[in-house]
Design an enzyme around this catalytic site. Structure first.
Site, PDB file in Angstrom:
ATOM      1  N   ASP A 148      -7.917  10.761  11.035  1.00  0.00           N
ATOM      2  CA  ASP A 148      -7.579  11.636   9.910  1.00  0.00           C
ATOM      3  C   ASP A 148      -6.105  12.050   9.963  1.00  0.00           C
ATOM      4  O   ASP A 148      -5.348  11.604  10.832  1.00  0.00           O
ATOM      5  CB  ASP A 148      -8.519  12.846   9.951  1.00  0.00           C
ATOM      6  N   ASP A 202     -10.353  13.151  -0.738  1.00  0.00           N
ATOM      7  CA  ASP A 202     -11.772  13.214  -0.383  1.00  0.00           C
ATOM      8  C   ASP A 202     -12.666  13.195  -1.611  1.00  0.00           C
ATOM      9  O   ASP A 202     -12.394  13.867  -2.610  1.00  0.00           O
ATOM     10  CB  ASP A 202     -12.068  14.494   0.404  1.00  0.00           C
TER      11      ASP A 202
END
Length: 395
Positions: A154, A210
């Site tokens: 991430d 996202d």
């Protein structure tokens, strides 16, 4: 015969012209087709993930038809770690994973599946757990010793001036040095246009922010719903191919925020994108409708097509759209997509998808799972609101 030869030559030229430049793929031999599996985040996030959930998911995937359909990876997302020891080694959350990560990986492997895990390129993960910045080689060695097959990295809590391409290159090299083949998933949310640089670095990269569990999030509460992601994926198709994929984020099928019709369209479009198909729901207790979507082998075959070409939008008329993907056998996968609030008839012309209108082609409806006959010039279908009719067209 002349017509068929013309179609074949045109198809071959399209492959050559649209293929990514040679040498732009990470050469680790992995992800020759888009990865398929399950990731814990969309359903369980930080609080709900634990060893029991992972084992039960592996059991379900191995027995409910998903493994047979091509799903391989069982991936733990954020919140499996708590800190580092005196030597800087990553420490596993013993409350969530009392037997450690290697025991979980071994269990997943015992089911004939592959195991994935999560880290972050910054000082901390998005959930506030320790990141890998400055510990890349140390962490990669640990992952290899545990038997990790897939790593998602991430992009939270980075330091001022940190460069995404350089950071992910360090982890790529660390994974290579570990001696274990580990699929590398880059997750910087498309913020630095990774499709321009990530091909030689990762096997897949997030091309969007996202995903949220909704059809059109801008019309509800904000964020990236399915329709927002469709628009973000359009135009970057030339950068994807075997070993290196644009990732529109994990699937929300079966998580309750969308209707069955919307979930079917969501899954269809991810397949048309040649996207990684990572289920994000409770696969142990999923409904019959959810299972029918995730296990549609004809749609999965479109995603897993050996040519590896990402589909593209070829026509748009307001909220009515046509998307097409070239296939290795010379056929086309076509999605007639209705983003509007009412059912509508959508027509595709063969010239929209690279064929002459004089061509006679067989058409198969991939959700009805039936042939609809030979068609010349094009095809029309009634498409429900927020739905898709997905067909395969074969000369």
């Amino acid at each position: 015969m002349k017509m068929l030869r013309w179609v074949w030559i045109c198809s071959l030229l399209m492959v050559v012209l649209l293929a990514p430049a040679a040498g732009h793929a990470l050469e680790n031999g992995l992800a020759r087709t888009p990865p398929m599996g399950w990731n814990s985040w969309n359903k369980y996030a930080c609080k709900g993930i634990n060893e029991g959930v992972v084992r039960e998911t592996a059991d379900a995937m191995a027995s409910n038809g998903m493994k047979d359909a091509g799903y391989q990876y069982v991936i733990i997302d954020d919140c499996w770690q708590t800190g580092r020891d005196a030597e800087g080694n990553i420490v596993v959350d013993k409350e969530k994973f009392p037997n450690g990560i290697k025991a979980v990986a071994d269990y997943v492997h015992s089911k004939g599946l592959k195991f994935g895990i999560y880290t972050d390129a910054g000082t901390e993960t998005c959930g506030g757990r320790p990141g890998s910045l400055g510990h890349e080689y140390q962490d990669a060695r640990q992952y290899a010793e545990w038997g990790v097959d897939y790593l998602k990295e991430d992009w939270c809590h980075t330091v001022p001036g940190q460069n995404s391409e350089a950071s992910y290159t360090v982890m790529r090299d660390a994974l290579k040095a570990s001696g274990r083949p580990i699929l590398f998933s880059i997750c910087e949310w498309g913020s630095t246009k990774p499709w321009l640089w990530a091909g030689p670095i990762g096997n897949m990269w997030r091309a969007t922010g996202d995903i949220q569990d909704c059809w059109d999030c801008k019309k509800s509460w904000g964020g990236n719903g399915v329709t927002q992601i469709l628009d973000l994926m359009d135009g970057i198709e030339s950068y994807a191919g075997p070993g290196h994929w644009n990732d529109p984020d994990m699937l929300e099928v079966g998580n309750g925020g969308m209707t069955t019709t919307e979930n079917r369209a969501h899954f269809s479009m991810w397949a048309l994108f040649s996207a990684p198909l990572l289920a994000g729901n409770d696969i142990e207790h999923m409904s019959a409708d959810t299972k029918e979507i995730l296990l549609n082998k004809e749609v999965i075959a479109i995603d897993q097509d050996a040519l590896g070409q990402q589909g593209r939008r070829v026509k748009k008329d307001g909220d009515l759209e046509i998307w097409s993907k070239q296939l290795a056998d010379g056929g086309r996968a076509v999605a007639l997509l209705n983003r509007s609030a009412a059912a509508a008839n959508i027509s595709v012309k063969w010239t929209d998808i690279g064929y002459p209108n004089t061509l006679s082609a067989s058409v198969r409806d991939l959700w009805a799972k039936k042939d609809v006959g030979q068609k010349t010039g094009g095809y029309s279908a009634e498409v429900p609101s927020h739905g898709v009719v997905m067909i395969k067209v074969m000369p």
